[in-house]
Write an enzyme that holds these catalytic residues in place. Structure first.
Site, short mmCIF file in Angstrom:
data_model
loop_
_atom_site.label_atom_id
_atom_site.label_comp_id
_atom_site.label_asym_id
_atom_site.label_seq_id
_atom_site.Cartn_x
_atom_site.Cartn_y
_atom_site.Cartn_z
N CYS A 37 -43.47 -15.97 -22.03
CA CYS A 37 -44.30 -14.76 -21.99
C CYS A 37 -45.49 -14.84 -22.95
O CYS A 37 -46.53 -14.22 -22.71
CB CYS A 37 -43.45 -13.52 -22.27
N ASP A 56 -20.13 -14.40 -19.98
CA ASP A 56 -20.90 -15.56 -19.54
C ASP A 56 -21.24 -15.40 -18.07
O ASP A 56 -20.55 -14.67 -17.34
CB ASP A 56 -20.09 -16.84 -19.71
N CYS A 91 -41.80 -8.82 -23.91
CA CYS A 91 -41.02 -10.01 -24.30
C CYS A 91 -41.87 -10.97 -25.13
O CYS A 91 -43.06 -11.16 -24.84
CB CYS A 91 -40.52 -10.72 -23.04
N HIS A 113 -37.27 -17.80 -20.03
CA HIS A 113 -37.45 -16.34 -20.14
C HIS A 113 -36.14 -15.59 -19.89
O HIS A 113 -35.75 -14.71 -20.66
CB HIS A 113 -38.52 -15.84 -19.16
N CYS A 150 -40.84 -14.25 -25.72
CA CYS A 150 -40.34 -15.62 -25.53
C CYS A 150 -41.52 -16.58 -25.33
O CYS A 150 -42.66 -16.16 -25.13
CB CYS A 150 -39.39 -15.69 -24.34
N ASP A 202 -14.20 -23.69 -19.58
CA ASP A 202 -13.27 -22.97 -18.72
C ASP A 202 -12.18 -23.95 -18.27
O ASP A 202 -12.25 -25.14 -18.57
CB ASP A 202 -14.00 -22.35 -17.53
#
Length: 372
Positions: free
Chosen positions: A310, A267, A305, A336, A307, A93
């Site tokens: 998880c 974002d 989930c 997560h 991931c 940015d």
């Protein structure tokens, strides 16, 4: 120019689109959520872990990296990619939003913004040229023009003067870019909550012919309905053949609302910030893991989930980590939350591909507990 956008498909049931952004450090499939790595790190995460989550691009923050460790040092290290060991695309940015959020610590002039560091109170000055100099040193694939983000609410006269200054600054940014062949500079459309000013800003910024365009000044405290109204009006004004980026948006509902209106990139610090506070985004809404009701809950954060967190840890264990201030708790929640949003955007891309995005949105909202 190695940067380009390829429009692959436009949805039949809304304004969503599938695309690809080609950069010097790889291809980004859009629509995309971009994790924020403010100080050359996505908090608690290694670059290897981010790749495991299938993150395609991350952000760096010009203001923070300018103050510490300094853009000269990063350039000496070989640029931000080498400095932080991340070989995929990076967006930086302009530093504008951070500087403008300093309130009484900053003074705006036509030349730029004088401000005092939030770290030690030292005086600094960032102009459009300085912002681009810093970003050139950082070596990001996508840079943002230095703009003024008008606070919400602001009156019409203030926003008009602000957006016109943003246009003048955008031109100065474009002139200052030393690496136009390797670093794409995006222009930012401002205009507050006024349709006529959004139109003026879009027209002026598009006239400068940037490789991509961002919608700034939204998700700054206004009601969600007003943000959506501004997107409904602004996005169709942007160039169809170039990427469109909505800055600072990261909750699941805002991501859906942005994408169905034609936004390609978004974002936000939200997933990492709330993770550190013990909140997880799940298929059935937010889970505040510190709550006592999870003390003997040996199921995963989100049964739907897959991931790392998880697959391996229970709510009871993660709650324990937060309650004894163990860093691993923040790490597991961050893994997560980032995966949840990255996976959500993958599902959104698949739904666009199959012309069922609005149906998927309704299914997701029903399960998550959002009101339509």
């Amino acid at each position: 120019m190695v940067f380009r956008y390829e429009l692959i498909k436009e949805a039949k049931d809304c304004k969503a689109r599938l695309g690809k952004i080609y950069t010097p450090h790889g291809v980004i499939e859009t629509p995309i959520f971009m994790p924020v790595g403010t100080r050359a790190t996505v908090k608690t995460m290694t670059p290897e872990e981010l790749k495991d989550l299938r993150a395609q691009i991350i952000l760096g923050n010009t203001y923070h990296l300018y103050l510490k460790p300094g853009h000269e040092l990063v350039e000496e290290a070989g640029g931000l990619h080498k400095f932080m060991n991340w070989d995929k695309p990076i967006l930086t940015d302009s530093g504008g939003f951070q500087v403008f959020s300093l309130g009484d610590l900053r003074k705006i002039t036509e030349e730029g913004v004088e401000f005092r560091s939030h770290i030690d109170g030292s005086k600094h000055f960032i102009s459009p040229e300085k912002s681009i100099e810093i970003q050139n040193s950082l070596g990001s694939d996508i840079m943002m023009a230095f703009d003024e983000c008008a606070p919400y609410p602001s009156d019409w006269d203030y926003v008009k003067k602000s957006l016109e200054r943003t246009t003048r600054w955008a031109k100065r940014c474009k002139d200052a870019n030393k690496n136009p062949d390797t670093q794409a500079l995006f222009g930012i459309v401002q205009g507050g909550m006024y349709k006529d000013l959004r139109e003026q800003s879009a027209r002026e910024i598009i006239d400068l012919d940037f490789p991509g365009y961002a919608v700034g000044g939204l998700s700054v405290g206004e009601p969600a309905e007003l943000m959506c109204e501004m997107l409904d009006y602004t996005v169709p004004l942007l160039t169809r053949e170039k990427p469109r980026y909505l800055m600072g948006v990261g909750s699941p509902d805002y991501l859906f609302e942005a994408v169905i209106r034609g936004i390609d990139m978004a974002d936000c610090v939200l997933p990492t910030r709330i993770a550190r506070n013990g909140t997880a985004l799940t298929s059935h809404g937010k889970v505040v893991i510190r709550n006592a009701k999870y003390s003997r809950d040996f199921t995963s954060l989100d049964p739907e989930c897959d991931c790392y967190t998880c697959k391996n840890y229970s709510k009871a264990y993660i709650r324990h980590l937060f309650n004894v201030d163990e860093i691993l708790g923040a790490r597991l929640a961050t893994i997560h939350n980032l995966y949840f949003l990255i996976k959500l955007m993958e599902n959104i891309r698949e739904a666009i591909k199959e012309d069922r995005l609005m149906q998927y949105k309704e299914e997701f909202y029903n399960k998550y507990g959002y009101k339509k």
